[in-house]
Design an enzyme around this catalytic site. Structure first.
Site, PDB file in Angstrom:
ATOM      1  CD  GLU A  75      31.832 -36.191  14.963  1.00 57.78           C
ATOM      2  OE1 GLU A  75      32.129 -37.395  14.882  1.00 57.78           O
ATOM      3  OE2 GLU A  75      30.663 -35.784  14.969  1.00 57.78           O
ATOM      4  CB  SER A 336      14.595  18.440 -15.027  1.00 57.69           C
ATOM      5  OG  SER A 336      13.353  18.923 -15.463  1.00 57.69           O
TER       6      SER A 336
END
Length: 776
Positions: A75, A336
């Site tokens: 680029e 429990s």
């Protein structure tokens, strides 16, 4: 005149300078981002698409060097040397465009592309290009080259609804950008140049050709060597985007909620290896449970030393019902699993010795008649054994002594925030599942206790207070210990006794290799089952891990066989077998004292105790002596005598005797039990014995007499026990004789409504009276 022009020029320059300085918006990108969940090493565990329907991941902290090289090569080859505008590229573009008669090159630098991306790609005009150039130079003044590259890599279109390097790396190659190959980096560098034309899955030949041209240019510029170039050419381009990882979908939602709106990337404490293994375990057990109509399952694993959450499975993978519900955070009946906390509290508050006998007999309250799971009674059982067997009656009796209000305070302090009602609301059923808790809260409570024990042993000081959350799942969080922290509610010794008692539970599918297995995989654990078989729980912990498991149906539908030890326990032990680095809990030597203890009753040994052993007992434990061994004198026939009623030879002895009701059930399981010696005939008048006990009803109990299908009032059945098997009991109601029983002492009565006096007498003249209330 010249001075005036100078002022005008200076003013214009100042105005233009200010316009230039403030021309760049303070926030370039006002875009929604995907919420990204990472493990402790930064590896993607899952993500949620952004609000605009784009896979746009938040900015990375750094970019892989080979991707940066590929991007700059493709680029903007002079990116490192210009200030936002490449004048040589602009001149070249002008010549090419004039010669061609149309736009062939835009000479956009990476900085200019960032400006264009921030403005949603406006139409390409000369005015737009000039504006981009000006803003690009300003961009370079505000941000570093690396920051600009990260902006580009975050917002560059990568085809379809994929935006940015990070999302594209995972969607197209199923890996993080740091693990991209040279060929993969080159493909992603060229892709934003024409994302609508070149897209993985179509136009693959064009995409490959463009990538290969970039690879050639990189080799020509010396960025890669010929070998890597040749190898890169052999790599194919992806055919279709891959699905993103989804290892912890429920935790992703939890993390997004706790992180707040401003955080889009969440680095968690989860281990992807443990998470993946536990997802497989959850899937395996879910397949088994589906045959029984059980659809949902949850697992939570944390580091016992730090509180870091290592795995979070919010529901069974591929569940066909309520799959979206996070069962780690959902509150359910506790069953429990809170009993060990009561056991620790009883020791801590000097109400009980760790191994002392507790009564396990028929117990009736005004509106509550607890029963053990197996519908039997032991008479008396060591407290730690009662816990390991999860006996309900001893737990309820302990809670009555401890106090429901005090227990609620303890539970809230440990993090059970959903236990928010009064003691009257919960009552004694609190310890049997009368309260609702979440798997997160359960794991956190036990993790706090494990951490507190280790903290005490390491620092030889009292616990820190942990009123806030101890478990945490964000890598930046952690427990901060300050000198102002106050002691935790349970002592180190009480916690250690609790963990030792929890090691005694029989394991699922045990085949007698307990001792060997226990040494290799130390674990303290407890299961629980809610009323109606709606929830199966298992909590396990050792020196390194805290593991919580829940199994059931999210809609609350019960299933036969949905029991903690059968459904949640096997999951727990599969997890234990999968995890590594197991440790024992340290023993808090400074909070334990060596005492002489009665081996039968578990109390401090008295002079009458015949079997005594030395035991390490929590310093906070009660120090009462054995109430069941009694010193006595016996004659030559081993009969009980007193000096005042016996003229012959006698010798000192002792005997072990439980209350009559406890004795009745205890001696069934303990044939060696003898109780008190028979009383010599010469001393019967002077020695009284608590030989009888009324099992039902208890004192002041209200007894309701229903009517049967014929409309007739049914009778009440009174039940009693006697310490002497051959004894007869004579029954009286309101001083009137009702009948006599022998062996099995059950008596039917049909009194009128109201209060009545029940009187029992045996053949020796011993008498027991109790008042009851009859309701119609």
């Amino acid at each position: 005149m010249k001075l005036q022009w100078k002022h005008i020029i200076l003013s214009l320059s100042l105005v233009l300078g200010l316009i230039y300085w403030f021309c760049l918006p303070s926030t370039l990108f006002d875009k929604p981002y995907s919420f990204v969940l990472e493990d402790r090493d930064g590896v993607l565990l899952g993500a949620q698409i952004a609000e605009d329907g784009q896979w746009r991941f938040p900015s990375l902290d750094s970019l892989p060097s080979q991707f940066v090289e590929a991007l700059i090569c493709f680029e903007d080859k002079r990116y490192r040397r210009h200030m936002g505008v490449d004048l040589r590229a602009v001149a070249r573009a002008v010549r090419q465009n004039v010669k061609a008669g149309h736009v062939e090159s835009g000479a956009s630098t990476i900085s200019m592309q960032v400006i264009r991306l921030s403005q949603d790609n406006p139409p390409r005009t000369i005015g737009t290009k000039i504006k981009e150039m000006i803003l690009a130079t300003r961009l370079e003044l505000r941000y570093s080259k690396e920051e600009i590259l990260r902006m580009w890599a975050t917002h560059a279109p990568m085809g379809g609804n994929v935006i940015g390097l990070d999302a594209a790396s995972w969607r197209y190659f199923a890996k993080s950008p740091q693990h991209l190959s040279i060929a993969e980096s080159a493909m992603l560098a060229v892709l934003p140049n024409a994302p609508s034309l070149i897209h993985p899955g179509r136009n693959r030949d064009q995409l490959r050709a463009k990538r290969d041209r970039l690879l050639l240019r990189m080799m020509q510029q010396g960025l890669i060597d010929s070998l890597n170039y040749d190898l890169a050419l052999l790599e194919d381009v992806p055919e279709q985007p891959s699905d993103l990882p989804s290892w912890a979908p429920h935790f992703l939602q939890y993390a997004k909620h706790t992180a707040g709106d401003g955080k889009a990337r969440y680095r968690s404490t989860l281990s992807r290896y443990i998470q993946q293994d536990l997802v497989e375990i959850a899937h395996h057990h879910h397949q088994i449970n589906q045959a029984s109509g059980i659809e949902n399952l949850a697992i939570l694993v944390a580091d016992a030393k730090t509180g870091e959450v290592l795995s979070y499975v919010g529901n069974a993978p591929h569940a066909t019902s309520e799959a979206q519900v996070d069962m780690v955070q959902s509150v359910r009946s506790s069953g429990s699993v809170l009993k060990p906390l009561l056991y620790a509290g009883m020791i801590d508050q000097e109400l009980m010795m760790p191994h002392q006998l507790v009564l396990d007999v028929p117990t009736h309250f005004a509106d509550f008649n607890p029963m053990n799971y197996n519908k039997t009674f032991s008479g008396a059982v060591p407290a730690d054994v009662a816990l390991s067997k999860s006996l309900n009656i001893p737990a309820v009796r302990m809670l009555q002594e401890y106090g429901v209000g005090r227990m609620i305070e303890d539970l809230r302090s440990l993090g059970f925030s959903d236990i928010d009602q009064s003691a009257d609301h919960y009552g004694l059923s609190l310890i049997l599942g009368g309260a609702e808790v979440s798997l997160w809260q359960l794991a956190e409570a036990y993790a706090k206790m494990a951490f507190s024990l280790r903290y005490f042993c390491d620092s030889m000081s009292q616990y820190p207070s942990m009123d806030g959350s101890f478990l945490h799942a964000a890598s930046s969080e952690g427990l901060s210990l300050s000198s102002s922290m106050k002691p935790q509610q349970y002592s180190a010794g009480a916690t250690w006794h609790m963990l030792q008692a929890m090691k005694k539970l029989e394991r699922p599918n045990s085949e007698g290799l307990w001792d060997q297995f226990d040494h290799q995989r130390p674990i303290s654990w407890k299961t629980g089952t809610s009323y109606g078989h709606r929830d199966a729980w298992a909590i396990g912990l050792n020196g390194k891990y805290v593991i919580g498991v829940w199994v059931g149906n999210a809609d609350g539908e019960g299933r036969h066989g949905l029991v903690g030890v059968k459904k949640a326990g096997p999951v727990l032990f599969d997890i234990i077998n999968q995890l590594d680095g197991h440790e024992m809990f340290p023993r808090p030597e400074d909070d334990l004292v060596e005492l002489k203890v009665c081996s039968v009753s578990g109390h401090l040994a008295s002079e009458a105790c015949t079997h005594v052993s030395s035991s390490l007992i929590a310093s906070s434990s009660i120090r009462s002596t054995c109430p069941y061994h009694h010193g006595c004198y016996v004659n030559a026939d081993q009969e009980l005598v007193l000096r005042d009623c016996h003229d012959g030879d006698l010798k000192e002895s002792s005997y072990f005797e439980l209350p009559a009701l406890a004795e009745y059930y205890y001696k069934i399981l303990h044939p060696e039990y003898h109780g008190a010696p028979d009383v010599a005939q010469s001393c019967e008048a002077l020695i009284q014995s608590d030989a009888m006990s009324l099992i039902y009803p208890r004192n002041y109990t209200e007894v309701y007499l229903p009517t049967n299908h014929l409309g007739e009032r049914e009778a009440a059945v009174l039940k009693a026990v006697h310490s002497e098997a051959s004894a007869k009991i004579y029954w009286h109601l309101n001083e009137e004789f009702v009948g006599v029983t022998e062996d099995i002492h059950h008596m039917e009565i049909s009194p009128s409504p109201g209060k009545h006096l029940v009187t029992l007498m045996d053949g020796e003249g011993r008498k027991l009276q109790q008042q009851i209330s009859i309701l119609h």
